[in-house]
Design an enzyme around this catalytic site. Structure first.
Site, PDB file in Angstrom:
ATOM      1  N   CYS A 243       0.859  -1.185   0.000  1.00 26.29           N
ATOM      2  CA  CYS A 243       0.000   0.000   0.000  1.00 26.29           C
ATOM      3  C   CYS A 243       0.896   1.236   0.000  1.00 26.29           C
ATOM      4  O   CYS A 243       1.690   1.417  -0.908  1.00 26.29           O
ATOM      5  CB  CYS A 243      -0.977  -0.015   1.169  1.00 26.29           C
ATOM      6  SG  CYS A 243      -0.236  -0.142   2.802  1.00 26.29           S
ATOM      7  N   ARG A 248      -2.202  -0.920   5.434  1.00 26.81           N
ATOM      8  CA  ARG A 248      -3.397  -1.455   4.791  1.00 26.81           C
ATOM      9  C   ARG A 248      -3.097  -2.821   4.195  1.00 26.81           C
ATOM     10  O   ARG A 248      -3.942  -3.719   4.181  1.00 26.81           O
ATOM     11  CB  ARG A 248      -3.893  -0.487   3.711  1.00 26.81           C
ATOM     12  CG  ARG A 248      -4.519   0.774   4.268  1.00 26.81           C
ATOM     13  CD  ARG A 248      -4.856   1.783   3.173  1.00 26.81           C
ATOM     14  NE  ARG A 248      -3.673   2.483   2.682  1.00 26.81           N
ATOM     15  CZ  ARG A 248      -3.691   3.444   1.770  1.00 26.81           C
ATOM     16  NH1 ARG A 248      -4.843   3.800   1.215  1.00 26.81           N
ATOM     17  NH2 ARG A 248      -2.588   4.041   1.383  1.00 26.81           N
TER      18      ARG A 248
END
Lengths: 296, 182
Positions: A243, A248
């Site tokens: 990410c 994430r």
């Protein structure tokens, strides 16, 4: 265990809010809150929970890397965690930093680390108690164990090799970041990368697609439909997720490896902040696949 | 105010943080998160005018008002589940509310760097405070310029007058903020 959890490849890696409520006094269990907002824990946390901050506790203060074995052991000991402790991580925003903290604890091979399905949001929405009382836990002894960066962590060189070998890469950022357009928004803070776009060949599946609105993970059938049927990944694939700085993609790492049972999933924590600033690495600007979804 | 000096109250806050040991800085930031006053009723009732930014980060709104005496009023709206952002807002509110437009515009966006907050807040999030100040300053600058422009084309109003049209115009005043995150 609920029917939903028992469908996952490693159901022992998730607990429900009910389970946690019943285990708050269990001396075997330590609850750890990891949030995006560094002050959220102080405004109210699950009774007895300790705080583990991704920035102050898990990252080396000087070098861009995770803490070393000594610092990790000290951090765990200061929170009264032993190698035998069941750690239940939870946090804000769909458990993104909680998943990151769990992933880092996995680098150090902590045997029993779990996520609270639904995280802080679900606990609060169910009207369960929060407290601002400072958690006092007796200091423990935690062994200094080597950090293993080979199995679930990928570096830039690994990603370059992946690109050459046309192996699957999953970009879990928003479609705007994936396309590169987000870096060009006027008047907004610099996102930390000089170039926008994505690693060539990477497919875009925003991380939050794996979660329901209440913060819980989708069922194993829904996750298989998303990552296997739709995206074409196979549990035997060698997958790298990334990410912007790896939080994430920790969430997606958890989904692929722990919930779907993929054998080889690595998180490229250097992610776009490294790739988008690196000299002479290839970048793709047009979508590699079908039009990405609108979810962030 | 001369050179890069900060408005006095803001300078005091910067020193207050700098003098604290690291773990107490977080507590101080939490204190400031509680110092953001609620929106005045006329703004709170006008939430439909707020433009929300649909990013994955916390929605955060800021408004400014240029008073007739040239002082600036600041308004913030951040959800309680974003205490760090509220803490930034509290620092700016305590440090700058009621200052002259000139002083607000002269406050450097880097004012926070000597507070020692980088030990407890990640660098990217910390830059949010500069982004908030930058947004405030843009609003103030636009209002000052608009007031001057109108005075030029309306000589009858006299040199000291600030046109009523630019005082507290709610829908015009609200601007969305994006919080930066990790």
């Amino acid at each position: 265990m609920t029917d939903k959890l028992s469908g996952y490849a490693h159901p022992e890696r998730l607990v429900t809010t009910e389970w946690l409520a019943d285990h708050l006094d269990d001396p075997q269990v330590v609850v750890a809150e990891s949030d995006e907002d560094v002050l959220l824990y102080e405004t109210g946390h699950i009774p007895g929970a300790v705080k583990i901050d991704w920035h102050a506790d898990l990252n080396d203060p000087v070098m861009r890397d995770y803490v070393d074995s000594e610092r990790f052991a000290e951090m765990m000991a200061s929170r009264g965690i032993t190698r035998e402790t069941t750690i239940v991580f939870y946090g804000d925003n769909f458990n993104w930093w909680a998943a990151y903290a769990l992933w880092v604890s996995t680098l150090f091979g902590h045997p029993d680390a779990r996520l609270l399905d639904g995280g802080r949001q679900k606990w609060i929405e169910e009207g369960r108690p929060l407290t601002t009382e400072v958690t006092k836990r007796e200091r423990s002894t935690y062994p200094v164990v080597p950090r293993d960066d080979t199995h679930i962590r990928a570096f830039k060189e690994d990603v370059l090799a992946h690109v050459k070998a046309s192996k699957p890469l999953v970009d879990v950022r928003s479609p705007q970041e994936y396309s590169g357009e987000l870096l060009h928004m006027p008047d907004y803070p610099q996102e930390g990368a000089i170039r926008g776009g994505h690693v060539p060949g990477a497919r875009n599946v925003p991380w939050k697609k794996a979660a329901n609105d209440d913060g819980t993970f989708k069922t194993v059938e829904e996750l298989r439909a998303l990552y296997q049927a739709e995206l074409g990944l196979d549990p035997s694939d060698d997958v790298i997720a990334y990410c912007r700085i790896g939080e994430r993609s920790s969430h997606t790492w958890f989904v692929l490896s722990q919930l779907l049972g993929f054998q080889r999933v690595r998180n490229y924590d250097g992610s776009w902040v490294e790739w988008g600033n690196a000299v002479r690495v290839p970048i793709e600007r047009e979508a590699a696949t079908r039009a990405p979804t609108t979810q962030t | 105010m001369s050179g890069t000096a900060l408005p006095q109250r803001l300078e005091e806050i910067v020193e207050e943080f700098a003098d604290l040991p690291g773990d107490l800085r977080l507590e101080a930031l939490l204190d400031y998160s509680r110092k953001v006053p609620p929106l005045p009723p006329e703004l709170a009732a006008n939430r439909d005018a707020l433009e929300q930014v649909h990013e994955c980060q916390t929605p955060f709104f800021v408004a400014t008002e240029l008073r007739e005496d040239g002082a600036v009023e600041l308004y913030f709206d951040a959800p309680p589940e974003a205490p760090t952002t509220r803490g930034f807002a509290g620092i700016l509110y305590e440090g700058l509310n009621g200052s002259s437009a000139e002083d607000v515009l002269a406050t450097p966006e880097t004012f926070y760097t000597s507070m020692g907050l980088d030990q407890v807040v990640s660098p990217l999030r910390l830059r949010g405070i500069a982004a908030i100040l930058g947004r405030l300053k843009r609003q103030v600058r636009a209002k000052v310029e608009a007031a001057h422009a109108l005075m030029v084309i309306s000589p009858d109003e006299g040199p000291a007058a600030v046109p009523a049209a630019f005082l507290g115009t709610k829908s015009r005043a609200w601007r969305p903020m994006i919080m930066i995150g990790p």
